[in-house]
Design an enzyme around this catalytic site. Structure first.
Site, PDB file in Angstrom:
ATOM      1  N   GLU A  53       0.877  -1.179   0.000  1.00  0.00           N
ATOM      2  CA  GLU A  53       0.000   0.000   0.000  1.00  0.00           C
ATOM      3  C   GLU A  53       0.908   1.220   0.000  1.00  0.00           C
ATOM      4  O   GLU A  53       1.350   1.701   1.047  1.00  0.00           O
ATOM      5  CB  GLU A  53      -0.941  -0.045   1.201  1.00  0.00           C
ATOM      6  CG  GLU A  53      -1.891  -1.242   1.134  1.00  0.00           C
ATOM      7  CD  GLU A  53      -2.720  -1.440   2.397  1.00  0.00           C
ATOM      8  OE1 GLU A  53      -2.753  -0.525   3.241  1.00  0.00           O
ATOM      9  OE2 GLU A  53      -3.321  -2.527   2.537  1.00  0.00           O
ATOM     10  N   GLU A 108      -7.474   5.454   4.684  1.00  0.00           N
ATOM     11  CA  GLU A 108      -7.454   4.641   3.463  1.00  0.00           C
ATOM     12  C   GLU A 108      -7.550   5.616   2.295  1.00  0.00           C
ATOM     13  O   GLU A 108      -8.539   6.338   2.162  1.00  0.00           O
ATOM     14  CB  GLU A 108      -8.642   3.678   3.461  1.00  0.00           C
ATOM     15  CG  GLU A 108      -8.724   2.751   4.654  1.00  0.00           C
ATOM     16  CD  GLU A 108      -7.711   1.605   4.592  1.00  0.00           C
ATOM     17  OE1 GLU A 108      -7.069   1.450   3.532  1.00  0.00           O
ATOM     18  OE2 GLU A 108      -7.578   0.884   5.590  1.00  0.00           O
TER      19      GLU A 108
END
EC number: 3.4.17.3
Length: 451
Positions: free
Chosen positions: A96, A313
């Site tokens: 990520e 996120e």
């Protein structure tokens, strides 16, 4: 008419050339940084802004890579009384990667804007000690980067070199907290389990030691795989029932919701709700309401330290192509600044004895909020609060507690100092210490969501 079209065409060509020039000039800033590139970028920022930055390592990864932090402050390396400590953490899951690139770019941005005389940024750096850890999992990143954006799998590089998910690797203090809630036990700085250092990965150990060495007030942990601002608790109080989500509120739920909204609404599209095929009202969610997660970092921050942390996120694509980075930066730039500014809300002050000597580690309690904070070793404390009127008590062993009423406004933190009198010796009582108690919950099945 012909002349007008000629001028229009010439202007278009010049404009295109200008855009091409800007793109060419900007392209080095918007690229994926392997480990050596990241280190070089951080040291470049440090060399360009030497008087307001410092680079330090909090430890090493499994494969020996340093976990480098870039600090911004008008006095790097020094904690100044009443100046809050703030941190951003990126790339906890190695695959990520947007958070890693955003934090590198954010570091460059802070340096450039400070040098340009941007008053907002100058004030932030003068009044805050900012710590930026672009990559908590450099080993996992290298695994993911070898595959590249086009072929990166959902799990490849997620864990560290031992394939351990670092966001399931912190000591589980939630079970202890939920037990204490029923027995009126301790509500903050909960004790760690025995032999906890042997139970965590090197990267997790380094971050926990980092938390022990700095009195962080506010933090955000940057992830990918969704677009939403997620706030504690991540772990549900109730056993998970299939098809049912359970909201797990902290005693500071309203503050956490506001912190999450601050980022979401300052972000270009997070607040719209519909992203990545999911809908989150206002672009925010309680962690456990989304899905329950054990041994996560944001809950650990709240239960073991004074730090309020949320999980951001930031992208549907865990490893977006370099061409997407400029848009992502513009979408997140204002949000990164606005969220950082939230560290200056609530109350702060000093705790002194009768002779004006600072009292370290005093406990600060707010009536009606079952979560205390602890002052720093220098006697200063910070307590995030929403606007309103509060009854606040400062206490320390050997002293008579002191209580004051304070009104918090929407702007800068209200200063509230306490002066504690020495308690009569016959009134001193030693509280039983139960740090040996380990009430860890049974292991939960691994849930491999974005967090």
């Amino acid at each position: 008419m012909q002349q007008g079209w000629t001028l229009h065409w010439l202007g278009a060509v010049l404009g295109l050339m200008g855009l091409m020039g800007l793109a060419a000039a900007a392209s080095p800033d918007f690229q994926h940084h392997r480990y050596e590139d990241m280190v070089r970028a951080l040291y470049t920022v440090q060399s360009e802004c030497p008087y307001i930055t410092r680079i330090y390592s909090i430890g090493r990864s499994v494969e020996g890579r340093h976990l480098y932090v870039l600090e911004f402050s008008d006095n790097p390396g020094i904690h100044e009384a009443l100046e809050p400590e703030f941190k951003y953490v990126g790339n906890m899951h190695g695959n990520e990667v947007l958070g890693r690139e955003l934090l590198i770019k954010f570091s460059q941005f802070l340096c450039e804007e400070y040098r340009a005389g941007n008053q907002r940024i100058m004030r932030l750096i003068h009044d805050t000690r900012i710590h930026i850890l672009p990559s908590m999992n450099p080993d996992g990143y290298e695994v993911a980067a070898r595959q590249g954006p086009e072929f990166n799998g959902y799990l490849v590089g997620r864990g560290n070199a031992r394939e351990i998910d670092l966001n399931r690797n912190f000591p589980d203090l939630n079970a202890l907290m939920y037990y204490y809630e029923k027995t009126n036990g301790r509500n903050h700085h909960l004790p760690l389990p025995d032999n906890w250092e042997q139970q965590v990965e090197p990267e997790t150990l380094a971050v926990i030691k980092w938390m022990q060495n700095y009195n962080f007030v506010l933090s955000a942990n940057l992830h990918g795989g969704a677009v939403v601002a997620n706030y504690p608790f991540d772990k549900s109080r109730d056993p998970r029932i299939r098809g049912r989500t359970t909201y797990a509120a902290t005693p500071d739920d309203k503050i956490f919701r506001q912190l999450a909204r601050t980022y979401s609404y300052a972000h270009s599209w997070m607040h719209k709700g519909w992203n990545c095929g999911d809908f989150f009202d206002e672009g925010i969610t309680n962690g456990a309401s989304w899905y329950s997660l054990s041994k996560g970092m944001q809950d650990f921050n709240y239960l073991y330290t004074n730090c309020f942390e949320i999980t951001l996120e930031l992208s549907c694509d865990k490893f977006p192509p370099a061409s997407a980075l400029p848009r992502e930066w513009l979408g997140n730039r204002e949000a990164l600044v606005s969220y950082l500014e939230q560290v200056h809300h609530g109350i702060k002050g000093m705790v002194y004895d009768e002779n004006n000597n600072p009292i370290g580690k005093a406990e600060i309690s707010v009536a009606g909020v079952n979560h205390d904070v602890t002052g720093g070793v220098d006697g200063d404390y910070f307590r995030l609060l929403l606007p309103g009127t509060y009854t606040v008590t400062a206490s320390a062993p050997g002293y008579v507690p002191s209580t004051s009423t304070v009104t918090v406004g929407p702007a800068e933190a209200t200063q509230l100092h306490f002066y504690l009198k020495t308690a009569p010796k016959q009134n001193l009582k030693v509280k039983p210490h139960n740090s040996k108690k380990n009430l860890s919950s049974p292991k939960n099945p691994l849930k491999l969501g974005p967090r």
